[in-house]
Design a protein around this motif. Structure first.
Motif, mmCIF file in Angstrom:
data_model
loop_
_atom_site.group_PDB
_atom_site.id
_atom_site.type_symbol
_atom_site.label_atom_id
_atom_site.label_comp_id
_atom_site.label_asym_id
_atom_site.label_seq_id
_atom_site.Cartn_x
_atom_site.Cartn_y
_atom_site.Cartn_z
ATOM 1 N N ALA A 1 0.968 -1.198 -0.211
ATOM 2 C CA ALA A 1 -0.008 0.107 -0.035
ATOM 3 C C ALA A 1 1.053 1.190 0.011
ATOM 4 C CB ALA A 1 -1.131 0.051 0.963
ATOM 5 N N SER A 2 0.344 2.344 -0.844
ATOM 6 C CA SER A 2 1.173 3.466 -0.863
ATOM 7 C C SER A 2 2.319 3.414 -1.710
ATOM 8 C CB SER A 2 1.464 4.123 0.549
ATOM 9 O OG SER A 2 0.363 4.262 1.234
ATOM 10 N N ASP A 3 2.662 2.393 -2.436
ATOM 11 C CA ASP A 3 3.824 2.267 -3.554
ATOM 12 C C ASP A 3 3.340 3.226 -4.549
ATOM 13 O OD1 ASP A 3 5.166 0.365 -1.951
ATOM 14 O OD2 ASP A 3 4.736 -1.116 -3.130
ATOM 15 N N THR A 4 4.393 3.624 -5.210
ATOM 16 C CA THR A 4 4.141 4.493 -6.292
ATOM 17 C C THR A 4 5.075 3.718 -7.491
ATOM 18 O OG1 THR A 4 4.025 6.574 -5.350
ATOM 19 C CG2 THR A 4 4.595 6.417 -7.732
ATOM 20 N N VAL A 5 4.408 3.123 -8.422
ATOM 21 C CA VAL A 5 5.162 2.136 -9.541
ATOM 22 C C VAL A 5 5.274 3.056 -10.765
ATOM 23 C CG1 VAL A 5 4.649 0.470 -10.848
ATOM 24 C CG2 VAL A 5 3.451 0.488 -8.756
ATOM 25 N N ILE A 6 6.621 2.928 -11.111
ATOM 26 C CA ILE A 6 7.067 3.576 -12.299
ATOM 27 C C ILE A 6 7.153 2.770 -13.204
ATOM 28 C CG2 ILE A 6 8.980 5.077 -13.202
ATOM 29 C CD1 ILE A 6 8.817 4.762 -9.527
ATOM 30 N N ALA A 7 6.275 2.778 -14.432
ATOM 31 C CA ALA A 7 6.543 1.720 -15.501
ATOM 32 C C ALA A 7 6.596 2.401 -17.029
ATOM 33 C CB ALA A 7 5.176 0.909 -15.318
ATOM 34 N N LEU A 8 7.014 1.534 -17.751
ATOM 35 C CA LEU A 8 6.715 1.800 -19.237
ATOM 36 C C LEU A 8 5.625 1.169 -19.807
ATOM 37 C CD1 LEU A 8 10.559 1.646 -20.079
ATOM 38 C CD2 LEU A 8 9.097 3.768 -19.598
ATOM 39 N N GLY A 9 4.965 1.693 -20.927
ATOM 40 C CA GLY A 9 3.845 0.966 -21.478
ATOM 41 C C GLY A 9 3.310 1.949 -22.458
ATOM 42 N N GLN A 10 2.297 1.397 -23.219
ATOM 43 C CA GLN A 10 1.679 2.080 -24.239
ATOM 44 C C GLN A 10 0.299 2.926 -23.610
ATOM 45 O OE1 GLN A 10 2.728 2.782 -27.385
ATOM 46 N NE2 GLN A 10 3.801 1.030 -27.787
ATOM 47 N N THR A 11 -0.192 3.700 -24.524
ATOM 48 C CA THR A 11 -1.223 4.607 -23.766
ATOM 49 C C THR A 11 -2.657 3.424 -23.366
ATOM 50 O OG1 THR A 11 -0.834 6.292 -25.352
ATOM 51 C CG2 THR A 11 -3.029 6.400 -24.078
ATOM 52 N N ASN A 12 -2.902 2.584 -24.202
ATOM 53 C CA ASN A 12 -4.150 1.752 -23.863
ATOM 54 C C ASN A 12 -3.458 0.660 -22.673
ATOM 55 O OD1 ASN A 12 -2.304 0.477 -25.493
ATOM 56 N ND2 ASN A 12 -3.670 -1.194 -26.323
ATOM 57 N N ASP A 13 -2.243 0.599 -22.631
ATOM 58 C CA ASP A 13 -1.716 -0.033 -21.565
ATOM 59 C C ASP A 13 -1.922 0.571 -20.186
ATOM 60 O OD1 ASP A 13 -0.861 -2.118 -23.390
ATOM 61 O OD2 ASP A 13 1.081 -1.252 -23.297
ATOM 62 N N ILE A 14 -1.766 1.685 -20.277
ATOM 63 C CA ILE A 14 -2.147 2.647 -19.101
ATOM 64 C C ILE A 14 -3.361 2.555 -18.460
ATOM 65 C CG2 ILE A 14 -1.990 5.071 -18.128
ATOM 66 C CD1 ILE A 14 0.006 5.782 -20.092
ATOM 67 N N GLU A 15 -4.339 2.459 -19.337
ATOM 68 C CA GLU A 15 -5.763 2.459 -18.865
ATOM 69 C C GLU A 15 -5.851 0.959 -18.165
ATOM 70 O OE1 GLU A 15 -7.877 3.022 -22.505
ATOM 71 O OE2 GLU A 15 -7.555 4.936 -22.458
ATOM 72 N N GLN A 16 -5.523 0.130 -18.629
ATOM 73 C CA GLN A 16 -5.530 -1.214 -18.169
ATOM 74 C C GLN A 16 -4.946 -1.330 -16.768
ATOM 75 O OE1 GLN A 16 -5.257 -4.918 -20.661
ATOM 76 N NE2 GLN A 16 -4.988 -3.419 -22.377
ATOM 77 N N LEU A 17 -3.746 -0.512 -16.761
ATOM 78 C CA LEU A 17 -2.979 -0.615 -15.693
ATOM 79 C C LEU A 17 -3.638 -0.014 -14.303
ATOM 80 C CD1 LEU A 17 -0.432 -1.105 -13.679
ATOM 81 C CD2 LEU A 17 0.409 0.804 -14.643
ATOM 82 N N GLU A 18 -4.599 1.230 -14.799
ATOM 83 C CA GLU A 18 -5.298 1.905 -13.818
ATOM 84 C C GLU A 18 -6.388 1.231 -13.227
ATOM 85 O OE1 GLU A 18 -6.384 5.285 -16.051
ATOM 86 O OE2 GLU A 18 -4.693 6.507 -15.577
ATOM 87 N N LYS A 19 -6.974 0.029 -13.902
ATOM 88 C CA LYS A 19 -7.973 -0.764 -13.771
ATOM 89 C C LYS A 19 -7.375 -1.590 -12.585
ATOM 90 C CE LYS A 19 -10.905 -0.445 -17.861
ATOM 91 N NZ LYS A 19 -11.224 -1.033 -19.222
ATOM 92 N N LEU A 20 -6.404 -2.087 -12.964
ATOM 93 C CA LEU A 20 -5.758 -3.090 -11.895
ATOM 94 C C LEU A 20 -5.304 -2.504 -10.439
ATOM 95 C CD1 LEU A 20 -3.159 -5.093 -14.237
ATOM 96 C CD2 LEU A 20 -5.075 -6.113 -13.153
ATOM 97 N N SER A 21 -4.921 -1.241 -10.699
ATOM 98 C CA SER A 21 -4.468 -0.610 -9.575
ATOM 99 C C SER A 21 -5.426 0.280 -8.747
ATOM 100 C CB SER A 21 -3.432 0.288 -9.756
ATOM 101 O OG SER A 21 -3.764 1.432 -10.628
#
Length: 285
Positions: free
Chosen positions: A265-285
């Protein structure tokens, strides 16, 4: 006369002695060109091989003359070579020490990581405005250019903490990450920010499309679906996301976390990905 000119003169004299010795043996002893040349070489180099033909008294005097002049000239040339090598190495050491002292005394300076096309433009601007800076680059072929322009530099990998410390990052005002790899630029920024949150940082992306690949995805809620999971269990990689770093609540950075790293909890994840990948990651997080 400098060392290079002395060396060139020595080589010219040695060539002259080789020619004179060859012609001399041909004339005095009637030797063939090959035998005369061979006799001259083994004489002035004092290798100790047997004579290839019998010497007359005149030939013996001539041989003594070759030994005295030839061996002395060769020894002198060898000494010049050693002096050039030693002087060059000593000069490099002294120049490097002087530069390291200047870097150590830098304050409120900028660190330019990467000396490609963009890096050169930035450095030219900094030079023209007389703003203190140092360049970090991996390419040793740039050293002569740096020395000519009187640019402070470190040959090394800017993603390494030790290299940034050598660039006196703790006293720096800002950092510019303009290496050729977007991923390395991200690492450089993360590493730099780990030293100082107030450091002014600019990072280069190779284009608009690449720029959208870099983002900060925060998992700030204890109810996040990622919390308590290992990276390998989170399905992040399956949707095309690459985690390049995790910033902990304490401020600690984990660089290039392994698949067994657990999200908290409270981790900040720094990642690389395409724009549509970002949306999917937001759903995961």
């Amino acid at each position: 006369m400098n060392l290079i000119k002395k060396l060139i003169l020595s080589i010219v004299v040695i060539l002259f002695i080789l020619i004179a010795g060859t012609v001399g043996y041909e004339y005095i002893e009637g030797a063939s060109f090959l035998n005369a040349f061979y006799m001259t070489v083994i004489t002035i180099t004092t290798v100790g091989f047997n004579e290839v033909f019998s010497l007359s008294n005149t030939g013996k005097y001539f041989t003594v003359f070759l030994i005295l002049t030839g061996t002395g000239t060769i020894a002198f040339a060898f000494t010049q070579v050693l002096e050039i090598i030693i002087a060059g190495e000593v000069k490099k050491i002294l120049v490097r020490r002087k530069m390291d002292k200047k870097i150590k005394n830098l304050k409120e300076h900028y660190i330019v990581c990467g000396y490609g096309r963009i890096g050169k433009i930035i450095c030219e601007q900094l030079l023209s405005k007389k703003i203190p800076f140092i360049v970090i680059d991996k390419d040793e072929s740039n050293i002569a250019h740096f020395n000519e322009k009187e640019i402070l530099y470190i040959i090394g990998d800017a993603t390494k903490e030790s290299v940034l410390l050598d660039a006196n990052i703790l006293e720096a005002k800002g950092l510019v990450a303009v290496v050729n790899s977007d991923a390395e630029n991200v690492y450089i920024v993360l590493t730099a920010k780990g030293f100082s949150k107030n450091l002014y940082v600019i990072a280069r992306a190779s284009g608009d499309e690449s720029a959208t690949k870099m983002f900060w995805a925060g998992a700030e809620s204890a109810n996040s679906k990622l919390v308590g999971k290992k990276i390998i269990e989170s399905n992040i990689r399956k949707i095309g996301i690459t985690v390049v770093g995790i910033k902990k609540k304490s401020g600690e950075f984990i660089y290039n976390p392994g698949p067994e790293t657990i999200f908290e909890a409270s981790d900040t994840v720094i990642a690389l990905g395409q724009t549509n990948d970002i949306e999917q990651l937001e759903k995961l997080s």
